[in-house]
Structures are given as C-alpha cells and as structure tokens.
Write an enzyme that holds these catalytic residues in place. Structure first.
Site, PDB file in Angstrom:
ATOM      1  N   ARG A  37      45.559  25.957  64.903  1.00  0.00           N
ATOM      2  CA  ARG A  37      46.183  26.883  65.860  1.00  0.00           C
ATOM      3  C   ARG A  37      45.474  28.238  65.885  1.00  0.00           C
ATOM      4  NH1 ARG A  37      52.570  25.257  65.253  1.00  0.00           N
ATOM      5  NH2 ARG A  37      52.494  23.805  66.982  1.00  0.00           N
ATOM      6  N   LYS A 198      62.639   9.731  66.126  1.00  0.00           N
ATOM      7  CA  LYS A 198      63.870   9.652  66.904  1.00  0.00           C
ATOM      8  C   LYS A 198      63.680   9.334  68.377  1.00  0.00           C
ATOM      9  CE  LYS A 198      66.995  12.993  65.701  1.00  0.00           C
ATOM     10  NZ  LYS A 198      67.097  14.454  65.527  1.00  0.00           N
ATOM     11  N   GLY A 351      52.486  17.049  65.722  1.00  0.00           N
ATOM     12  CA  GLY A 351      51.887  17.361  64.425  1.00  0.00           C
ATOM     13  C   GLY A 351      51.430  16.145  63.641  1.00  0.00           C
ATOM     14  N   GLY A 374      56.467  20.234  70.516  1.00  0.00           N
ATOM     15  CA  GLY A 374      57.683  20.272  71.332  1.00  0.00           C
ATOM     16  C   GLY A 374      57.401  20.716  72.757  1.00  0.00           C
TER      17      GLY A 374
HETATM   18  P1  AMP Z   1      58.303  12.592  64.827  1.00  0.00           P
HETATM   19  O1  AMP Z   1      58.343  13.982  64.290  1.00  0.00           O
HETATM   20  O2  AMP Z   1      59.445  12.259  65.725  1.00  0.00           O
HETATM   21  O3  AMP Z   1      56.976  12.229  65.447  1.00  0.00           O
HETATM   22  O4  AMP Z   1      58.517  11.621  63.577  1.00  0.00           O
HETATM   23  C1  AMP Z   1      57.616  11.543  62.532  1.00  0.00           C
HETATM   24  C2  AMP Z   1      58.272  10.936  61.351  1.00  0.00           C
HETATM   25  O5  AMP Z   1      58.729   9.640  61.665  1.00  0.00           O
HETATM   26  C3  AMP Z   1      57.344  10.764  60.189  1.00  0.00           C
HETATM   27  O6  AMP Z   1      57.754  11.600  59.141  1.00  0.00           O
HETATM   28  C4  AMP Z   1      57.439   9.314  59.811  1.00  0.00           C
HETATM   29  O7  AMP Z   1      57.528   9.080  58.440  1.00  0.00           O
HETATM   30  C5  AMP Z   1      58.729   8.889  60.488  1.00  0.00           C
HETATM   31  N1  AMP Z   1      58.734   7.457  60.754  1.00  0.00           N
HETATM   32  C6  AMP Z   1      57.815   6.765  61.424  1.00  0.00           C
HETATM   33  N2  AMP Z   1      58.098   5.449  61.419  1.00  0.00           N
HETATM   34  C7  AMP Z   1      59.241   5.310  60.713  1.00  0.00           C
HETATM   35  C8  AMP Z   1      60.050   4.199  60.348  1.00  0.00           C
HETATM   36  N3  AMP Z   1      59.721   2.966  60.731  1.00  0.00           N
HETATM   37  N4  AMP Z   1      61.166   4.435  59.623  1.00  0.00           N
HETATM   38  C9  AMP Z   1      61.499   5.684  59.256  1.00  0.00           C
HETATM   39  N5  AMP Z   1      60.773   6.770  59.561  1.00  0.00           N
HETATM   40  C10 AMP Z   1      59.653   6.599  60.286  1.00  0.00           C
END
Ligand code: AMP
Length: 394
Positions: A37, A198, A351, A374
């Site tokens: 950044r 999520k 990230g 975001g």
């Molecule tokens: P995000 O910030 O929404 O991109 O989510 C990233 C996070 O999702 C990371 O810390 C990953 O460890 C978690 N993640 C990815 N796949 C899985 C999974 N199958 N079960 C639980 N957590 C996950």
C-alpha cells in the site's frame, strides 16, 4: 465514470492534503509485513513533488476507535516512506490542532509531512463537519489516493472535499478504471472466482455480476452454503443457514441465465481446522458428519484450471481453503499459479488472495492487484462509493 483527476488541479507550489491508504499489516514487533500500500501511493506523491508541492500525507491505521493507541502510530510508515522516497518525512504529533497547523504552515516546496493516525479522533469516522474543516485548514488542495477507504464516508475521504478543491490520485483513478472495465466492458468469457469465509461478504458481487459473467467458480468456506443449498452432505463444514434461501435464488437465477456455476467436485476434508488435523480427500456430497471441508480437491482444481484456461477476463477474490494451514493451502496456491499463466486479463482483490499471489511468487504475472479489499468488492457490487462520489460532485 468521470472523476476529477489530480492532473486537472492547479498544483504548482501548492500545499496538498493527500489522503493515502497506509493501513499496512504490522507484526507483533510493529514491523510492516507488507508494504504494497505504501508503494502504491508513490506515483502520486512523486508527481506532487515534481509540481513543487508540499505534501501532507494522511492515513488511518488499524481500528483505534477514537483513542491514541501507541501500537497504531504511523512511525513505521514514516520509516518505510523515507526509504522509498530517499528523503526525510516530517512526522506530526497529531492530525489536527494548532501545533500541526504551525508545522503545515512552515512547509516549503518539496517537503513532506506525515500526519498521525486519523482514527485517533472519533470525529474522523463520523465525517464530522468541524473535524473535516480542521483537516482542510492544513492545505490548499485535496487529493484522494486512498482507494481502500473510498467505501467509507469519513472526514478525510468525504467531508474535507466540501472545503478544498479536490481530485483523485493515480492509484484511485487506476482502481476505478480497472474495476469499471470489469463492470462495463469485460472481454468474454468472463470468469468470477470467489472464495473465503462468508457468503454474506461476497453475495452482493455475485448478484451484481450475474448478468455480466459467463462462469462462476466457488471455493473456500462460502462454497459449502451453496453445496448445502443443493442438498448435498457437507458434514461439519461451515454453512450460513440464514443465507440458504438467498443462495438457492441465486443458483436458480444463474441457471436461467445459463451461467456455468461450479462448486467443488471434491474436497480436502479434515477432522478439525488445525495444523495437526487428520485429513483425506472426498467426493462432493460425501462429507461425513464430524468432518470439515478445508480445501478444494484435485478434481475441482482440474476443472477450475480448465475454466481459467478458457476465460478472457478473470476476477478472483478469496482463498479456496484454509490456506494459512500448509496442507490446506494447495487449492489457493494452485489457483494463483493458474491465474499467472492464464492468457486472460486477470484482476485479484482481497488481502488473502493477494497474500497467496505473493507466496506463489507470481505477483508480476497478474495484470492488476487491487489494493482495496472491501472497497473493490463494494465497487463490483455496483454501489456508489462515497469517497469517489465526493470527487465527482466537485
Ligand atoms: P475472506 O476474508 O472472506 O476472504 O476469508 C478468508 C478466510 O476464509 C481465511 O482466513 C480462510 O482460512 C477462511 N477459509 C477459507 N476456506 C475455508 C473453509 N473451507 N473453512 C473455514 N474457513 C475457510
């Protein structure tokens, strides 16, 4: 989308308030672990210096919530900036107030002043008018290069534009150009790859891109809500039950539009999310109770690589599995490598995906790395980002 550029401002010899996104990750010792950044802001800083401006740099760092937090002071950023610019940067004790005004007033052409963390003041995040005016008091002009904060209506991204002639820096401009291209004139086939934790964080992007993309592939935890919606067993994988109806509606919409919509054909499943877990590969629909899907499997990977090979435009956000744990990182790393060798125009945001691209050592092979996690998602959701709208209205 027309926003006023820094190039259109009368810059010569002026004092410029430059809002940057120096919200960098720090380790326990307060060392910056990724300076992307900071590097991304250098073209605008150097341009202002070439125009003989004195440059006041302002950023937030972390979430101090209106209090002075020692660990969130911008001192590490100053050190890093000085190294990149090869010149000294003055550090202000705060971002507003008489002492800062005095420092700003004494600045000479070509000098740099780094304000202290904007979020040490609660008013910043409230877009408080008085606070915006106090920030504006420091300079003649305002330039916003903090794309990563453009989805927030804060004093330093929105309020301040009421008081100063304003324009966009090069990074913000580039982000808007690249993401607008994805929305308006992406070359087809357009492939959307989404992963991460999520459904709720990414569903807006899926909805808004449904009439633009040809193919969607899913990985990460969010895939399991889609798999559950198709009535397949997911064992103890993470599912957002309150999103099942929404997800079903999206699957139906995608079917009507004849969008290729892939969830993983197989998975790596583990008995717990931990480095010492027991893990095996299993087919879709065959995740036993007590087991958790933690990565996409080899068949899914092959299928996804095929989609990547056929696409002309690709946007990727979110890891394919729990990539922080080595045995579960394969899907994410392989997707990063596949993107790197793809013929398509590739854009990566978020990230974790950026970290994967970095770890796979393929940064140079990705066409564009979006710095605003975001903010890029909200942009692709079709939302008007307040920080950008503020530069359009002026
Ligand atoms: P995000 O910030 O929404 O991109 O989510 C990233 C996070 O999702 C990371 O810390 C990953 O460890 C978690 N993640 C990815 N796949 C899985 C999974 N199958 N079960 C639980 N957590 C996950």
């Amino acid at each position: 989308m027309e926003i006023r550029s820094v190039r259109e401002l009368e810059l010569k010899g002026k004092r410029v308030f430059l809002r940057v996104d120096f919200n960098v990750p720090l380790d326990k010792r307060g060392e910056i672990t990724d300076d992307m950044r900071i590097r991304a802001a250098l073209p605008t800083i150097n341009y202002l210096l070439e125009k003989d401006c004195s440059v006041i740099l302002a950023s937030h760092l972390g979430r101090p919530k209106g209090k002075v937090v020692e660990a969130l002071k911008l001192a590490p950023v100053k050190k890093s900036l000085e190294r990149f610019l090869g010149k000294s940067v003055m550090a202000a004790p705060d971002c507003v107030g008489p002492e800062v005004e005095k420092l700003a007033g004494q600045m000479k052409e070509g000098e740099l002043l780094l304000l202290e963390n904007l979020r040490f003041h609660l008013e910043e995040e409230k877009n408080d008018k008085g606070f915006s005016e106090r920030l504006a008091k420091l300079a003649d002009l305002y330039v916003n290069d903090a794309f990563g904060s453009a989805h927030r209506a804060h004093s330093s991204t929105v309020g301040i534009t009421e008081f100063l002639p304003s324009g966009a820096g090069f990074l913000l401009e580039k982000e808007v150009t690249v993401l607008s291209k994805l929305l308006e004139k992406a070359e087809r086939p357009f492939l959307l790859i989404l992963g991460g934790a999520k459904v709720s964080d990414k569903i807006g992007v899926v909805k808004n891109l449904l009439n633009r993309v040809n193919t969607i592939i899913l990985g990460g935890a969010l895939a399991y809500t889609f798999i559950k919606a198709k009535n397949w067993d997911v064992g103890n994988s993470r599912v957002e039950y309150d999103k099942l109806d929404l997800v079903k509606a999206i699957l139906e919409d995608a079917r009507k539009r004849r969008i290729e919509f892939h969830t993983p054909l197989d998975h790596t499943i583990a008995n717990k999310i931990a480095a010492k877990a027991t893990y095996i590969i299993t087919e879709r629909g065959a995740i036993p109770s007590g087991w958790i899907g933690v990565d996409i499997g080899p068949k899914a990977l092959e299928e996804y690589k095929g989609c990547i090979g056929r696409a002309k435009t690709i946007f990727w956000n979110g890891p394919m599995g729990v990539f922080e744990i080595e045995p579960f990182a394969k899907g994410t790393m392989e997707i990063a490598r596949a993107l790197a060798s793809a013929a398509a125009y590739t854009v990566v945001g978020g990230g974790d995906s950026l970290a994967a691209v970095k770890k796979a050592e393929v940064i140079e092979k990705i066409d564009y790395l979006s710095t605003g996690g975001g903010a890029s998602l909200e942009f692709l959701e079709g939302k008007t980002l307040p920080g950008i709208a503020a530069l359009q209205e002026k």
